[in-house]
Design a protein around this motif. Structure first.
Motif, short mmCIF file in Angstrom:
data_model
loop_
_atom_site.label_atom_id
_atom_site.label_comp_id
_atom_site.label_asym_id
_atom_site.label_seq_id
_atom_site.Cartn_x
_atom_site.Cartn_y
_atom_site.Cartn_z
N THR A 464 -5.58 4.09 -2.28
CA THR A 464 -4.58 3.13 -2.76
C THR A 464 -4.05 2.26 -1.64
O THR A 464 -3.82 1.06 -1.82
N ASP A 465 -3.87 2.84 -0.46
CA ASP A 465 -3.35 2.06 0.67
C ASP A 465 -4.44 1.27 1.39
O ASP A 465 -4.16 0.53 2.34
N ASP A 522 -5.93 7.97 -4.99
CA ASP A 522 -5.24 8.27 -3.74
C ASP A 522 -6.12 9.06 -2.78
O ASP A 522 -5.71 9.37 -1.66
N LYS A 844 5.68 7.04 -2.08
CA LYS A 844 5.00 5.96 -1.36
C LYS A 844 3.93 5.32 -2.24
O LYS A 844 3.80 4.09 -2.29
N GLY A 845 3.16 6.15 -2.95
CA GLY A 845 2.13 5.62 -3.83
C GLY A 845 2.72 4.76 -4.94
O GLY A 845 2.18 3.72 -5.29
N GLN A 848 3.64 1.37 -3.55
CA GLN A 848 2.45 0.54 -3.31
C GLN A 848 1.93 -0.06 -4.62
O GLN A 848 1.57 -1.24 -4.67
N ARG A 849 1.92 0.74 -5.68
CA ARG A 849 1.43 0.23 -6.97
C ARG A 849 2.37 -0.82 -7.55
O ARG A 849 1.93 -1.82 -8.11
N ALA A 852 1.79 -4.02 -5.78
CA ALA A 852 0.54 -4.66 -6.15
C ALA A 852 0.65 -5.38 -7.50
O ALA A 852 -0.01 -6.39 -7.73
#
Length: 853
Positions: A464-465, A522, A844-845, A848-849, A852
């Protein structure tokens, strides 16, 4: 090998399509956008199916047909796709008319036209159905027993006899035979009886052909022999040993018979009267698909997997090679032109070898679309098909730009926000990375190769990152060569740091079926092919998928947030057919819901970006369901909606747009359709009534995922109540180094109670500080400390996290679903916790999503 195409205006295209800001919803024609009653058309003027807003590519001259026939007047071509969809084409222009759909359920794809194009024979569940191609009506059904398998069929030139090659496996030894079915003056609706069997033959029939007068029948017997029978007396006239495959044709003058040679040998010309060999025609080693003589018997067309070879029969000389022609073929009535069918329907001038239909290859793919993905901003689509070409499609215009050649693979495509395309190079066992501004390869990640076996990329995933690339490899012949137990196979999984190219992971994963392994977005979990368990790459533990099938014969699909896993449910190991789709929660490995989706062959699945929708490609429809409940929200039937539908799949692959409001499907005919799925979004479950925060908090820890996800939906429906609750209940995981050192020291205390207390406290944070605990275990000289740390580390390797940890992870899903500034602030607080904690990683995930989107 992957070949890059030079594009002078690619910089401008990528600037608009890939690196632009904001998402543009595609539309087929702006002038039609406000008129819902007006049928939509694509940019070529061809109609779109209801629900579709755009077609990428064209249906013109594209066909998925397995058989085709020219009407006796030479004006019309009929094609049969999947034994269920009949295409009607103007022979002169190649323009396609409306499809005709045969009545009845899906067939297995095999079918045979009568020479007059008035009857089509199709294997059905009840026997061999005889259909009228112009209406789709069934004229009759030949009562072939369900214990008898029909391998091939052929109509006589007068259309009144059908020969079927069958074998019966009811007894210990297989019985093979040819059966003749007759009707009166071409009226198959009046056909009665069970047919007339010719004397039993040694093995199954590979090919059949009648003589022009209909008095003789020729047959290829299982790559062993070539035989001839008299139709009136059922007497075998001659039989010779010859290893033919399935290519057989009789010249219109009745004098010459032609066969191929198994598997890729020369053509053989035989005296049709007595079976005497006349000549051998050897062009090159290639697989023959179809043979046909011209009406004057002077020219022979050999359709192969490498184009069409035209032969002068009298001089035994090769006239020309039509390299781009499809392998299925038929001469025009006057013999001056040749119709060929591959992914394209084409017509060729026999004398010059020049094509007579327009060349539409630049308009889109030619052949099955294998993979597609949207640009992160939603303005472009990248696709790859069986023709080896990769296209970048500008969704504002619907126009394609071919960017790569010879990119052959069935694995996914990944396009990043900074314009990098990750594309597998199957021949090299590597993943190539392209700069889409210049379409230049900038990096390559190679799987380790051996001198004995080739390792291919079967699937890969970018984390993901964007920092880590993971890829499964496969050496298909290795287990068979070594005689390994197919139930205990492993599959290599490798990982690289994307920026440095350094390998950071190499592990063998249990995988009984190596073509269907999956990796979570992930990069934390993988599912080995055929193995119903989640393997945690961080803790190196296996989490069983509760109530999952014992065998997973196709890819499991992770949602983009990594919370759900969808996997097909198969009937059984011996009869692998889809019964439905199972959705599991990754955090617990337990089932969330089951979706009924029976079909004969493998389908395809895709989650929406937020994980709330699951699109299921069925045999006869595309369905969009609610992930948490399995409720069907949108149903798009295939029959009558899709041009060139094969009857096997609604689509070959699919993907949601980043905004989750549109869905793209890739089809067998090389086209891509973009669908409006907002009607499904409007039907999502909305909890009613007041939200009981306390009850929801309790439900978030429930062992049954349906209970927990109902609470997630209820909390997300009232952001104010949810945020008050989660601000109070959720706290970042903070582990001070000094506290950890004290606990580790207490493990070696002289006081038993102190050692026990330290052990209990470390168990609570074992998963978070597993690396520190392992280091301490390796460095200590105390046997007592080493023993206690081993106990604590076992807790860190638990297959399923404790209930309170699972509740916190589910609570993050609530915050991500809300997605407001206040929710993001709380997620930032949680993401600031100790890096190794699951809650920290989950927060954190989520951030990030959300960024995006």
């Amino acid at each position: 090998m992957i070949v890059t195409k030079h594009l002078s205006d690619m910089t401008l295209l990528v600037t608009l399509a890939v690196l632009g800001i904001g998402a543009a919803a595609p539309a087929a024609d702006p002038a039609q956008a406000d008129d819902k009653d007006m049928p939509r058309v694509d940019r070529h003027g061809d109609s779109l199916p209801p629900g579709a807003v755009m077609r990428l590519g064209t249906t013109r001259f594209r066909t998925t047909a397995t058989e085709f026939v020219l009407t006796p007047d030479g004006r019309t071509l009929y094609t049969a796709a999947g034994g269920r969809t009949i295409g009607t084409w103007d022979a002169k222009s190649g323009r396609q008319g409306p499809d005709v759909h045969l009545k009845g359920g899906p067939a297995d794809g095999r079918c045979w036209f009568a020479p007059d194009a008035k009857v089509l024979a199709v294997p059905d569940d009840d026997g061999i159905g005889l259909y009228d191609p112009t209406t789709g009506d069934c004229k009759s059904v030949l009562p072939i027993n369900d214990k008898t398998r029909m391998t091939v069929a052929a109509f006589s030139p007068d259309h009144e006899t059908l020969a079927t090659g069958e074998y019966d496996y009811r007894r210990g030894e297989h019985k093979a035979f040819i059966r003749l079915w007759s009707c009166d003056q071409g009226d198959w609706s009046a056909m009665k009886g069970k047919g007339r069997e010719l004397p039993e033959i040694s093995s199954h029939v590979s090919a059949l052909a009648f003589s022009p007068d209909g008095k003789r029948l020729y047959a290829v017997i299982d790559n062993l022999s070539l035989g001839c029978w008299d139709i009136a007396t059922a007497k075998e006239l001659w039989q010779i040993k010859h290893q033919a495959n399935s290519g057989i044709a009789v010249a219109p003058d009745g004098k010459t018979l032609c066969t191929d040679t198994y598997p890729v040998g020369p053509l053989c010309l035989w005296d049709a009267e007595n079976g005497r060999k006349l000549a051998t025609l050897d062009s090159r080693h290639c697989w023959t698909l179809r043979l046909a003589f011209s009406p004057d018997s002077q020219t022979l067309a050999q359709g192969t997997d490498e184009g069409v070879f035209l032969w002068d029969v009298g001089k035994r000389k090769l006239l020309r090679h039509l390299e781009e022609a499809g392998g299925r073929l038929a001469f025009a009535v006057d013999g001056k032109s040749l119709f060929t069918r591959g992914p394209l329907l084409e017509r060729w001038d026999v004398k010059t070898g020049k094509p007579l239909y327009a060349d539409t290859r630049a308009d889109g793919h030619v052949g099955r679309v294998q993979a597609l993905t949207f640009a992160p901003d939603g303005r472009a689509v990248v696709s790859r098909a069986a023709d080896g070409r990769v296209f970048l499609w500008n969704l504002a215009t619907g126009k394609p730009r071919q960017v790569l050649d010879n990119a052959l693979s069935d694995t996914p495509l990944i396009l990043t926000a900074d314009g990098r395309l990750f594309l597998p190079d199957e021949d090299a066992g590597a993943i190539a990375v392209f700069d889409t501004e210049k379409w230049k390869e900038i990096k390559r990640f190679r799987l380790p190769q051996t001198t004995d076996y080739k390792t291919e990329v079967t699937t890969f995933q970018l984390s993901t990152d964007g920092r880590k690339l993971l890829a499964f490899g496969c050496t298909p012949l290795q287990p068979l060569m070594k005689g390994e137990d197919l139930n205990r196979l492993t599959q290599p999984l490798h990982g690289w740091n994307v920026e440095t190219g350094k390998e950071v992971l190499a592990v063998a994963i249990h995988s009984n079926y190596r073509r269907s392994s999956s990796i979570s977005p992930d990069g934390c979990f993988v599912v080995g092919g055929g193995v119903p368990e989640l393997y945690n790459l961080r803790s190196r533990t296996c989490r069983p998928l509760v109530d999952a099938p014992a065998h997973l014969w196709s890819h499991a699909v992770f949602s983009s947030d990594g919370r759900f896993l969808a996997l097909p449910e198969w009937d059984d190991e011996r009869n692998p057919q889809w019964k439905g789709v199972l959705v599991h929660e990754v955090h617990t490995g337990r089932r969330v819901t089951r979706i009924e989706a029976p079909q004969r062959q493998d389908g395809a699945l895709a989650f929406s970006p937020d994980g709330r929708l699951l699109a299921v490609v069925r045999q006869d429809a595309l369905e969009v369901c609610e992930t948490a409940t399995g409720k069907r929200l949108l149903h798009l039937p295939a029959r009558g909606r899709l041009t060139n539908w094969t009857g096997q799949h609604f689509a070959e692959c699919l993907n949601f747009a980043p905004d989750g409001r549109t869905l793209a499907t890739g089809h067998t005919d090389g086209t891509i359709l973009v669908w409006d799925v907002t009607p499904a979004l409007a039907k999502l479950s909305v909890p009613k009534g007041p939200v009981d925060a306390g009850a929801c908090w309790t439900a978030l820890a429930a062992p049954e995922p349906p209970t927990a996800w109902e609470a997630i939906e209820r909390l997300a429906s009232d952001p104010a109540v949810a945020l008050r609750l989660l601000r109070k209940r959720l706290h970042p995981v903070k582990i001070e180094k000094q506290w950890l050192q004290v606990c580790l020291a207490d493990l070696d205390s002289d006081v038993y109670e102190t050692r026990e207390a330290a052990t209990r406290e470390l168990k609570q944070v074992a998963e978070t500080v597993a690396e520190e605990l392992q280091t301490a275990k390796e460095k200590t000289n105390s046997e007592e400390v080493r023993r206690r740390l081993a106990i604590v580390l076992e807790v860190s390797r638990a297959a399923v996290p404790p209930a309170d940890v699972v509740r916190d992870l589910r609570a993050v899903a609530v915050l991500e679903r809300i997605g407001s500034d206040d929710a993001k602030e709380l997620l930032k607080t949680l993401a600031a916790g100790t890096p190794g904690a699951q809650l920290t990683r989950e927060a954190k995930g989520a951030l990030q999503r959300l960024a995006a989107r």
